[in-house]
Design a protein around this motif. Sequence first.
Motif, PDB file in Angstrom:
ATOM      1  N   VAL A  22     -20.710  83.393  48.635  1.00 42.83           N
ATOM      2  CA  VAL A  22     -20.510  82.087  48.006  1.00 42.83           C
ATOM      3  C   VAL A  22     -19.693  81.180  48.927  1.00 42.83           C
ATOM      4  CG1 VAL A  22     -19.385  80.908  46.085  1.00 42.83           C
ATOM      5  CG2 VAL A  22     -20.781  82.918  45.657  1.00 42.83           C
ATOM      6  N   GLY A  23     -18.690  81.723  49.571  1.00 41.13           N
ATOM      7  CA  GLY A  23     -17.847  80.922  50.461  1.00 41.13           C
ATOM      8  C   GLY A  23     -18.592  80.401  51.675  1.00 41.13           C
ATOM      9  N   THR A  24     -19.424  81.234  52.278  1.00 42.55           N
ATOM     10  CA  THR A  24     -20.157  80.783  53.458  1.00 42.55           C
ATOM     11  C   THR A  24     -21.268  79.815  53.094  1.00 42.55           C
ATOM     12  OG1 THR A  24     -21.567  82.734  53.375  1.00 42.55           O
ATOM     13  CG2 THR A  24     -19.663  82.816  54.850  1.00 42.55           C
ATOM     14  N   GLU A  25     -21.757  79.890  51.878  1.00 42.67           N
ATOM     15  CA  GLU A  25     -22.800  78.958  51.429  1.00 42.67           C
ATOM     16  C   GLU A  25     -22.309  77.527  51.527  1.00 42.67           C
ATOM     17  OE1 GLU A  25     -24.328  76.202  48.541  1.00 42.67           O
ATOM     18  OE2 GLU A  25     -22.501  77.337  48.170  1.00 42.67           O
ATOM     19  N   SER A  26     -21.064  77.311  51.229  1.00 38.28           N
ATOM     20  CA  SER A  26     -20.500  75.968  51.281  1.00 38.28           C
ATOM     21  C   SER A  26     -20.499  75.420  52.708  1.00 38.28           C
ATOM     22  CB  SER A  26     -19.069  75.972  50.760  1.00 38.28           C
ATOM     23  OG  SER A  26     -19.030  76.454  49.442  1.00 38.28           O
ATOM     24  N   PHE A  27     -20.274  76.270  53.690  1.00 34.57           N
ATOM     25  CA  PHE A  27     -20.228  75.824  55.074  1.00 34.57           C
ATOM     26  C   PHE A  27     -21.622  75.675  55.679  1.00 34.57           C
ATOM     27  CE2 PHE A  27     -16.121  78.056  54.540  1.00 34.57           C
ATOM     28  CZ  PHE A  27     -15.310  76.952  54.702  1.00 34.57           C
ATOM     29  N   MET A  28     -22.562  76.447  55.206  1.00 33.06           N
ATOM     30  CA  MET A  28     -23.917  76.409  55.753  1.00 33.06           C
ATOM     31  C   MET A  28     -24.660  75.142  55.338  1.00 33.06           C
ATOM     32  SD  MET A  28     -23.928  79.050  57.515  1.00 33.06           S
ATOM     33  CE  MET A  28     -25.470  79.776  57.913  1.00 33.06           C
ATOM     34  N   ILE A  29     -24.234  74.517  54.261  1.00 30.08           N
ATOM     35  CA  ILE A  29     -24.933  73.351  53.746  1.00 30.08           C
ATOM     36  C   ILE A  29     -24.855  72.173  54.712  1.00 30.08           C
ATOM     37  CG2 ILE A  29     -23.071  72.274  52.423  1.00 30.08           C
ATOM     38  CD1 ILE A  29     -26.519  72.875  51.031  1.00 30.08           C
ATOM     39  N   ALA A  30     -23.811  72.101  55.515  1.00 28.49           N
ATOM     40  CA  ALA A  30     -23.639  70.971  56.437  1.00 28.49           C
ATOM     41  C   ALA A  30     -24.787  70.883  57.439  1.00 28.49           C
ATOM     42  CB  ALA A  30     -22.315  71.092  57.174  1.00 28.49           C
ATOM     43  N   ALA A  31     -25.300  71.999  57.854  1.00 29.38           N
ATOM     44  CA  ALA A  31     -26.377  72.001  58.848  1.00 29.38           C
ATOM     45  C   ALA A  31     -27.692  71.482  58.287  1.00 29.38           C
ATOM     46  CB  ALA A  31     -26.569  73.407  59.397  1.00 29.38           C
ATOM     47  N   ILE A  32     -27.890  71.665  56.992  1.00 30.35           N
ATOM     48  CA  ILE A  32     -29.160  71.240  56.399  1.00 30.35           C
ATOM     49  C   ILE A  32     -29.028  69.977  55.553  1.00 30.35           C
ATOM     50  CG2 ILE A  32     -30.148  73.555  56.460  1.00 30.35           C
ATOM     51  CD1 ILE A  32     -29.538  73.761  53.463  1.00 30.35           C
ATOM     52  N   LEU A  33     -27.882  69.331  55.622  1.00 33.67           N
ATOM     53  CA  LEU A  33     -27.655  68.120  54.838  1.00 33.67           C
ATOM     54  C   LEU A  33     -28.681  67.012  55.118  1.00 33.67           C
ATOM     55  CD1 LEU A  33     -25.777  67.159  52.620  1.00 33.67           C
ATOM     56  CD2 LEU A  33     -24.304  66.202  54.370  1.00 33.67           C
ATOM     57  N   PRO A  34     -29.059  66.753  56.366  1.00 35.87           N
ATOM     58  CA  PRO A  34     -30.100  65.735  56.600  1.00 35.87           C
ATOM     59  C   PRO A  34     -31.441  66.090  55.939  1.00 35.87           C
ATOM     60  CG  PRO A  34     -28.927  66.177  58.629  1.00 35.87           C
ATOM     61  CD  PRO A  34     -28.474  67.205  57.633  1.00 35.87           C
ATOM     62  N   ASP A  35     -31.776  67.370  55.952  1.00 36.91           N
ATOM     63  CA  ASP A  35     -33.015  67.800  55.298  1.00 36.91           C
ATOM     64  C   ASP A  35     -32.939  67.618  53.784  1.00 36.91           C
ATOM     65  OD1 ASP A  35     -34.105  68.535  57.742  1.00 36.91           O
ATOM     66  OD2 ASP A  35     -33.314  70.578  57.598  1.00 36.91           O
ATOM     67  N   ILE A  36     -31.784  67.901  53.216  1.00 36.42           N
ATOM     68  CA  ILE A  36     -31.596  67.709  51.775  1.00 36.42           C
ATOM     69  C   ILE A  36     -31.726  66.234  51.427  1.00 36.42           C
ATOM     70  CG2 ILE A  36     -29.922  67.856  49.883  1.00 36.42           C
ATOM     71  CD1 ILE A  36     -28.828  70.383  51.232  1.00 36.42           C
ATOM     72  N   ALA A  37     -31.106  65.383  52.227  1.00 40.35           N
ATOM     73  CA  ALA A  37     -31.182  63.940  51.982  1.00 40.35           C
ATOM     74  C   ALA A  37     -32.626  63.446  52.057  1.00 40.35           C
ATOM     75  CB  ALA A  37     -30.316  63.191  52.985  1.00 40.35           C
ATOM     76  N   THR A  38     -33.356  63.924  53.036  1.00 44.02           N
ATOM     77  CA  THR A  38     -34.757  63.530  53.175  1.00 44.02           C
ATOM     78  C   THR A  38     -35.584  64.021  51.993  1.00 44.02           C
ATOM     79  OG1 THR A  38     -34.572  63.597  55.571  1.00 44.02           O
ATOM     80  CG2 THR A  38     -36.789  63.684  54.654  1.00 44.02           C
ATOM     81  N   ASP A  39     -35.360  65.260  51.598  1.00 45.19           N
ATOM     82  CA  ASP A  39     -36.113  65.848  50.496  1.00 45.19           C
ATOM     83  C   ASP A  39     -35.844  65.130  49.174  1.00 45.19           C
ATOM     84  OD1 ASP A  39     -37.916  67.862  49.531  1.00 45.19           O
ATOM     85  OD2 ASP A  39     -36.192  68.822  48.578  1.00 45.19           O
ATOM     86  N   LEU A  40     -34.605  64.691  48.971  1.00 47.21           N
ATOM     87  CA  LEU A  40     -34.239  63.998  47.733  1.00 47.21           C
ATOM     88  C   LEU A  40     -34.433  62.489  47.822  1.00 47.21           C
ATOM     89  CD1 LEU A  40     -30.977  65.936  46.809  1.00 47.21           C
ATOM     90  CD2 LEU A  40     -33.250  66.200  45.800  1.00 47.21           C
ATOM     91  N   SER A  41     -34.816  61.998  48.980  1.00 42.27           N
ATOM     92  CA  SER A  41     -35.014  60.558  49.220  1.00 42.27           C
ATOM     93  C   SER A  41     -33.743  59.758  48.945  1.00 42.27           C
ATOM     94  CB  SER A  41     -36.170  60.030  48.371  1.00 42.27           C
ATOM     95  OG  SER A  41     -37.371  60.690  48.693  1.00 42.27           O
ATOM     96  N   VAL A  42     -32.630  60.276  49.445  1.00 43.09           N
ATOM     97  CA  VAL A  42     -31.338  59.587  49.329  1.00 43.09           C
ATOM     98  C   VAL A  42     -30.707  59.551  50.719  1.00 43.09           C
ATOM     99  CG1 VAL A  42     -30.958  60.247  46.917  1.00 43.09           C
ATOM    100  CG2 VAL A  42     -30.080  61.706  48.750  1.00 43.09           C
ATOM    101  N   SER A  43     -29.642  58.770  50.850  1.00 46.31           N
ATOM    102  CA  SER A  43     -28.940  58.726  52.132  1.00 46.31           C
ATOM    103  C   SER A  43     -28.167  60.031  52.346  1.00 46.31           C
ATOM    104  CB  SER A  43     -27.970  57.542  52.160  1.00 46.31           C
ATOM    105  OG  SER A  43     -26.930  57.747  51.231  1.00 46.31           O
ATOM    106  N   GLU A  44     -27.791  60.261  53.594  1.00 50.78           N
ATOM    107  CA  GLU A  44     -26.998  61.465  53.885  1.00 50.78           C
ATOM    108  C   GLU A  44     -25.651  61.414  53.187  1.00 50.78           C
ATOM    109  OE1 GLU A  44     -26.793  62.618  57.985  1.00 50.78           O
ATOM    110  OE2 GLU A  44     -28.917  62.217  58.294  1.00 50.78           O
ATOM    111  N   GLN A  45     -25.092  60.209  53.034  1.00 50.95           N
ATOM    112  CA  GLN A  45     -23.815  60.067  52.344  1.00 50.95           C
ATOM    113  C   GLN A  45     -23.959  60.471  50.874  1.00 50.95           C
ATOM    114  OE1 GLN A  45     -25.198  57.668  54.219  1.00 50.95           O
ATOM    115  NE2 GLN A  45     -23.805  57.455  55.934  1.00 50.95           N
ATOM    116  N   ALA A  46     -25.044  60.045  50.240  1.00 49.45           N
ATOM    117  CA  ALA A  46     -25.270  60.396  48.838  1.00 49.45           C
ATOM    118  C   ALA A  46     -25.500  61.901  48.694  1.00 49.45           C
ATOM    119  CB  ALA A  46     -26.453  59.623  48.275  1.00 49.45           C
TER     120      ALA A  46
END
Length: 77
Positions: A22-46
């Motif tokens: 669970v702890g490492t999951e929080s750190f791994m999300i930073a690498a895929i944040l642009p992909d998440i933003a693209t998939d959700l059609s929101v900005s990277e900040q959102a």
Amino acid sequence: MTPMTLHSYAPLYWLALGTFAVGTESFMIAAILPDIATDLSVSEQAAGQLVSVFALTYAASSPVLTDLTGNVGRPCC
């Protein structure tokens, strides 16, 4: 008094492994944040704010849920 065996520590090892996952999951999300933003059609900040809200909710609810479920009956042995 008998010495504790390795088997008696098994639940602690599983808890440590789960905490690590669970702890490492929080750190791994930073690498895929642009992909998440693209998939959700929101900005990277959102997308970052969504991840932050999730992490804060998780942090705040974990102790509460632990307390509420601490007395739930478990099968013996």
